[in-house]
Structures are given as structure tokens and as C-alpha cells.
Design a protein around this motif. Sequence first.
Motif, PDB file in Angstrom:
ATOM      1  N   LEU A  92       0.857  -1.188   0.000  1.00 45.91           N
ATOM      2  CA  LEU A  92       0.000   0.000   0.000  1.00 45.91           C
ATOM      3  C   LEU A  92       0.886   1.228   0.000  1.00 45.91           C
ATOM      4  CD1 LEU A  92      -2.776   1.426   0.343  1.00 45.91           C
ATOM      5  CD2 LEU A  92      -2.508   1.110   2.805  1.00 45.91           C
ATOM      6  N   TYR A  93       0.639   2.138  -0.938  1.00 47.97           N
ATOM      7  CA  TYR A  93       1.462   3.333  -1.088  1.00 47.97           C
ATOM      8  C   TYR A  93       0.598   4.581  -1.174  1.00 47.97           C
ATOM      9  CZ  TYR A  93       4.843  -0.171  -2.645  1.00 47.97           C
ATOM     10  OH  TYR A  93       5.653  -1.275  -2.741  1.00 47.97           O
ATOM     11  N   LEU A  94       1.040   5.660  -0.550  1.00 43.97           N
ATOM     12  CA  LEU A  94       0.453   6.980  -0.758  1.00 43.97           C
ATOM     13  C   LEU A  94       1.123   7.542  -2.004  1.00 43.97           C
ATOM     14  CD1 LEU A  94      -1.322   9.348   0.216  1.00 43.97           C
ATOM     15  CD2 LEU A  94       0.635  10.112   1.581  1.00 43.97           C
ATOM     16  N   MET A  95       0.315   8.032  -2.942  1.00 43.73           N
ATOM     17  CA  MET A  95       0.825   8.439  -4.245  1.00 43.73           C
ATOM     18  C   MET A  95       0.586   9.929  -4.503  1.00 43.73           C
ATOM     19  SD  MET A  95       1.838   5.449  -5.313  1.00 43.73           S
ATOM     20  CE  MET A  95       2.181   5.738  -7.045  1.00 43.73           C
ATOM     21  N   SER A  96       1.378  10.472  -5.401  1.00 41.36           N
ATOM     22  CA  SER A  96       1.076  11.798  -5.939  1.00 41.36           C
ATOM     23  C   SER A  96       0.377  11.572  -7.275  1.00 41.36           C
ATOM     24  CB  SER A  96       2.362  12.601  -6.138  1.00 41.36           C
ATOM     25  OG  SER A  96       3.174  11.985  -7.117  1.00 41.36           O
ATOM     26  N   GLY A  97      -0.294  12.577  -7.780  1.00 44.96           N
ATOM     27  CA  GLY A  97      -0.924  12.438  -9.096  1.00 44.96           C
ATOM     28  C   GLY A  97      -2.423  12.303  -9.031  1.00 44.96           C
ATOM     29  N   GLY A  98      -2.964  11.491  -9.921  1.00 42.54           N
ATOM     30  CA  GLY A  98      -4.402  11.406 -10.127  1.00 42.54           C
ATOM     31  C   GLY A  98      -5.175  10.600  -9.109  1.00 42.54           C
ATOM     32  N   PHE A  99      -4.501   9.860  -8.246  1.00 42.92           N
ATOM     33  CA  PHE A  99      -5.180   9.109  -7.190  1.00 42.92           C
ATOM     34  C   PHE A  99      -4.322   9.168  -5.936  1.00 42.92           C
ATOM     35  CE2 PHE A  99      -2.624   6.238  -9.674  1.00 42.92           C
ATOM     36  CZ  PHE A  99      -2.010   5.415  -8.750  1.00 42.92           C
ATOM     37  N   ASP A 100      -4.888   8.747  -4.823  1.00 46.71           N
ATOM     38  CA  ASP A 100      -4.214   8.919  -3.537  1.00 46.71           C
ATOM     39  C   ASP A 100      -3.451   7.690  -3.061  1.00 46.71           C
ATOM     40  OD1 ASP A 100      -5.295  11.587  -3.163  1.00 46.71           O
ATOM     41  OD2 ASP A 100      -7.218  10.577  -2.858  1.00 46.71           O
ATOM     42  N   LEU A 101      -4.075   6.520  -3.149  1.00 50.83           N
ATOM     43  CA  LEU A 101      -3.454   5.296  -2.654  1.00 50.83           C
ATOM     44  C   LEU A 101      -3.358   4.258  -3.764  1.00 50.83           C
ATOM     45  CD1 LEU A 101      -5.382   4.906   0.739  1.00 50.83           C
ATOM     46  CD2 LEU A 101      -3.074   5.810   0.415  1.00 50.83           C
ATOM     47  N   ALA A 102      -2.264   3.502  -3.750  1.00 48.73           N
ATOM     48  CA  ALA A 102      -2.104   2.362  -4.653  1.00 48.73           C
ATOM     49  C   ALA A 102      -2.037   1.114  -3.785  1.00 48.73           C
ATOM     50  CB  ALA A 102      -0.835   2.498  -5.483  1.00 48.73           C
ATOM     51  N   VAL A 103      -2.944   0.191  -4.048  1.00 54.60           N
ATOM     52  CA  VAL A 103      -3.037  -1.050  -3.283  1.00 54.60           C
ATOM     53  C   VAL A 103      -2.686  -2.206  -4.211  1.00 54.60           C
ATOM     54  CG1 VAL A 103      -4.568  -2.549  -1.942  1.00 54.60           C
ATOM     55  CG2 VAL A 103      -4.922  -0.082  -1.913  1.00 54.60           C
ATOM     56  N   PHE A 104      -1.809  -3.098  -3.762  1.00 54.16           N
ATOM     57  CA  PHE A 104      -1.457  -4.285  -4.532  1.00 54.16           C
ATOM     58  C   PHE A 104      -1.949  -5.509  -3.779  1.00 54.16           C
ATOM     59  CE2 PHE A 104       1.337  -1.048  -6.049  1.00 54.16           C
ATOM     60  CZ  PHE A 104       1.485  -1.322  -7.394  1.00 54.16           C
ATOM     61  N   ILE A 105      -2.738  -6.341  -4.477  1.00 53.84           N
ATOM     62  CA  ILE A 105      -3.264  -7.555  -3.856  1.00 53.84           C
ATOM     63  C   ILE A 105      -3.127  -8.729  -4.816  1.00 53.84           C
ATOM     64  CG2 ILE A 105      -4.946  -6.217  -2.520  1.00 53.84           C
ATOM     65  CD1 ILE A 105      -7.131  -7.526  -4.251  1.00 53.84           C
ATOM     66  N   LYS A 106      -3.220  -9.933  -4.244  1.00 54.93           N
ATOM     67  CA  LYS A 106      -3.296 -11.154  -5.043  1.00 54.93           C
ATOM     68  C   LYS A 106      -4.555 -11.880  -4.635  1.00 54.93           C
ATOM     69  CE  LYS A 106       1.558 -11.980  -5.873  1.00 54.93           C
ATOM     70  NZ  LYS A 106       2.754 -12.663  -5.414  1.00 54.93           N
TER      71      LYS A 106
END
Length: 158
Positions: A92-106
Motif C-alpha cells: 500500500l502506497y500513498l501516491m502523488s498524481g491522479g489518485f491517492d493510494l495504490a493497493v497491490f493484492i493477489k
Amino acid sequence: MSELLKLLENDARLSPKALALMLEKEEGDIKKMIENYEKEGVILGYHTEIDWDKTNREYVCAMIEIKITPQRDRGYDHVAQKIYNYPEVESLYLMSGGFDLAVFIKGKTMREVALFVAERLATIEDVISTSTHFVLRKYKDNNIIYGSMPTDERENCI
């Protein structure tokens, strides 16, 4: 200090004895340094990278973009905490740009991932929207090149 961490990051299987030889230090000193890094939370864990595509395990990997409304006095942290506590969430990452969080799941299937997004992520208070992207093929991850291309052919691509 940073040389030891770089060596461990590249190969966590290196023994204290091997690290001591590489860094020209005493094995006992290396063990103490590693112990201290673990206690201080600098070293967070150890893991093995596995190319699951070469096994019979079936799964899908997805990255979910999330837009949220930050909370007063808490920013993004409160929502992030709710999300990272789900066992399905690998990163889970806080991002800059067009969205706030990036979540990676399997998940086992695309449907399982879709249900996780619809039933768990999208229902969190302050989540405005989600966008799910499925990984179709992994070429390189954590500095490791995946796939069936022979090593000598990979080098010719550079």
C-alpha cells in the motif's frame, strides 16, 4: 552501515560469516549490527521471491487506485490503516498524481479481487472511487527479472 544493508537487501541468505568477510569485520560485530537493525525496525523482515508462474498455483495480481477524502488531523493515515490491515493487501502506497493510494493484492480469481474491491475497499468511509488494474505479466519485480528469456538474451536487450 549502509553497505551491510545493501548486501542484505540484495541477498538476505548471506550468513553473518560471509558478510563479515565481505565487509572486513568480525562475525560477532555483524550479528550485533543485524540484531540492532531488527530491534530498531530498520530491517523489517526477510522474504523469498518465487516465480509463481512456474508452479501450478493459480492467482491474479491487481493494483487498485483509490481516491479518498483525507480526514481532518489524520490525513490519509486512518484510511490507509484500515486498508493495510486486510490480509489480502500485499503493498500500500500513498501516491502523488491522479489518485491517492495504490493497493497491490493477489487473489485466486479476478472475481475474488473484484469482490474484495466492491465489498471491502469501496465501502470504506471516505473512499471516493477505485480503479482496478490486473497484472497480465510480470517482467521485473524487486530487481528480479522474470520470464523464460535466457540470461544471455536479456543482456542483449540492454
